[in-house]
Design a protein around this motif. Structure first.
Motif, PDB file in Angstrom:
ATOM      1  N   SER A  18       0.830  -1.201   0.000  1.00  0.00           N
ATOM      2  CA  SER A  18       0.000   0.000   0.000  1.00  0.00           C
ATOM      3  C   SER A  18       0.869   1.257   0.000  1.00  0.00           C
ATOM      4  O   SER A  18       0.607   2.199  -0.763  1.00  0.00           O
ATOM      5  CB  SER A  18      -0.932   0.014   1.215  1.00  0.00           C
ATOM      6  N   GLU A  19       1.880   1.272   0.849  1.00  0.00           N
ATOM      7  CA  GLU A  19       2.780   2.427   0.905  1.00  0.00           C
ATOM      8  C   GLU A  19       3.524   2.612  -0.422  1.00  0.00           C
ATOM      9  O   GLU A  19       3.640   3.740  -0.926  1.00  0.00           O
ATOM     10  CB  GLU A  19       3.765   2.254   2.057  1.00  0.00           C
ATOM     11  N   PHE A  21       2.683   1.362  -3.492  1.00  0.00           N
ATOM     12  CA  PHE A  21       1.761   1.678  -4.581  1.00  0.00           C
ATOM     13  C   PHE A  21       1.364   3.148  -4.530  1.00  0.00           C
ATOM     14  O   PHE A  21       1.292   3.816  -5.555  1.00  0.00           O
ATOM     15  CB  PHE A  21       0.497   0.816  -4.505  1.00  0.00           C
ATOM     16  N   TYR A  22       1.098   3.656  -3.337  1.00  0.00           N
ATOM     17  CA  TYR A  22       0.669   5.045  -3.192  1.00  0.00           C
ATOM     18  C   TYR A  22       1.793   6.011  -3.563  1.00  0.00           C
ATOM     19  O   TYR A  22       1.558   7.001  -4.248  1.00  0.00           O
ATOM     20  CB  TYR A  22       0.189   5.310  -1.767  1.00  0.00           C
ATOM     21  N   SER A  23       3.008   5.706  -3.139  1.00  0.00           N
ATOM     22  CA  SER A  23       4.111   6.642  -3.362  1.00  0.00           C
ATOM     23  C   SER A  23       4.744   6.530  -4.752  1.00  0.00           C
ATOM     24  O   SER A  23       5.192   7.537  -5.303  1.00  0.00           O
ATOM     25  CB  SER A  23       5.196   6.465  -2.304  1.00  0.00           C
ATOM     26  N   TYR A  59      -5.466  -4.209  -2.175  1.00  0.00           N
ATOM     27  CA  TYR A  59      -5.068  -2.821  -1.917  1.00  0.00           C
ATOM     28  C   TYR A  59      -6.190  -1.858  -2.271  1.00  0.00           C
ATOM     29  O   TYR A  59      -6.574  -1.000  -1.465  1.00  0.00           O
ATOM     30  CB  TYR A  59      -3.805  -2.502  -2.729  1.00  0.00           C
ATOM     31  N   LEU A  60      -6.759  -1.997  -3.460  1.00  0.00           N
ATOM     32  CA  LEU A  60      -7.809  -1.086  -3.896  1.00  0.00           C
ATOM     33  C   LEU A  60      -9.087  -1.252  -3.068  1.00  0.00           C
ATOM     34  O   LEU A  60      -9.750  -0.262  -2.742  1.00  0.00           O
ATOM     35  CB  LEU A  60      -8.098  -1.282  -5.386  1.00  0.00           C
ATOM     36  N   ARG A  63      -8.457   0.441   0.298  1.00  0.00           N
ATOM     37  CA  ARG A  63      -8.488   1.922   0.167  1.00  0.00           C
ATOM     38  C   ARG A  63      -9.925   2.409   0.010  1.00  0.00           C
ATOM     39  O   ARG A  63     -10.314   3.411   0.595  1.00  0.00           O
ATOM     40  CB  ARG A  63      -7.652   2.378  -1.030  1.00  0.00           C
ATOM     41  N   TRP A  67     -11.901   4.858   2.613  1.00  0.00           N
ATOM     42  CA  TRP A  67     -12.465   6.105   2.104  1.00  0.00           C
ATOM     43  C   TRP A  67     -13.967   6.177   2.384  1.00  0.00           C
ATOM     44  O   TRP A  67     -14.472   7.185   2.838  1.00  0.00           O
ATOM     45  CB  TRP A  67     -12.202   6.230   0.607  1.00  0.00           C
TER      46      TRP A  67
END
Length: 69
Positions: A18-19, A21-23, A59-60, A63, A67
């Motif tokens: 997650s970290e 993929f986000y960055s 992951y999606l 998230r 959200w």
């Protein structure tokens, strides 16, 4: 598979992924890097998620749920 609780190794892999993929972006991150950063093996990643696509799906989904909540 998405509703099953993850093992501690699975949680660690998903957190690291997650970290990353986000960055860096999903396509820019490979399973080798995820496994290395999570302190596990690619075999463990594939055992828990089946493929990188399976990991991305987790992951999606996570998230989206964060959200939404």
């Amino acid at each position: 598979m998405l509703d099953k609780p993850l093992t501690p190794a699975g949680e660690r892999i998903l957190t690291v992924a997650s970290e990353l993929f986000y960055s860096r972006g999903i396509r820019a991150v490979g399973v080798d890097l995820i496994a290395e950063e999570a302190g596990t093996t690619k075999k463990t990643l594939y055992d828990r998620f089946g493929s990188k696509d399976g990991l991305v799906q987790h992951y999606l989904t996570r998230r989206y749920r964060l959200w939404r909540d």
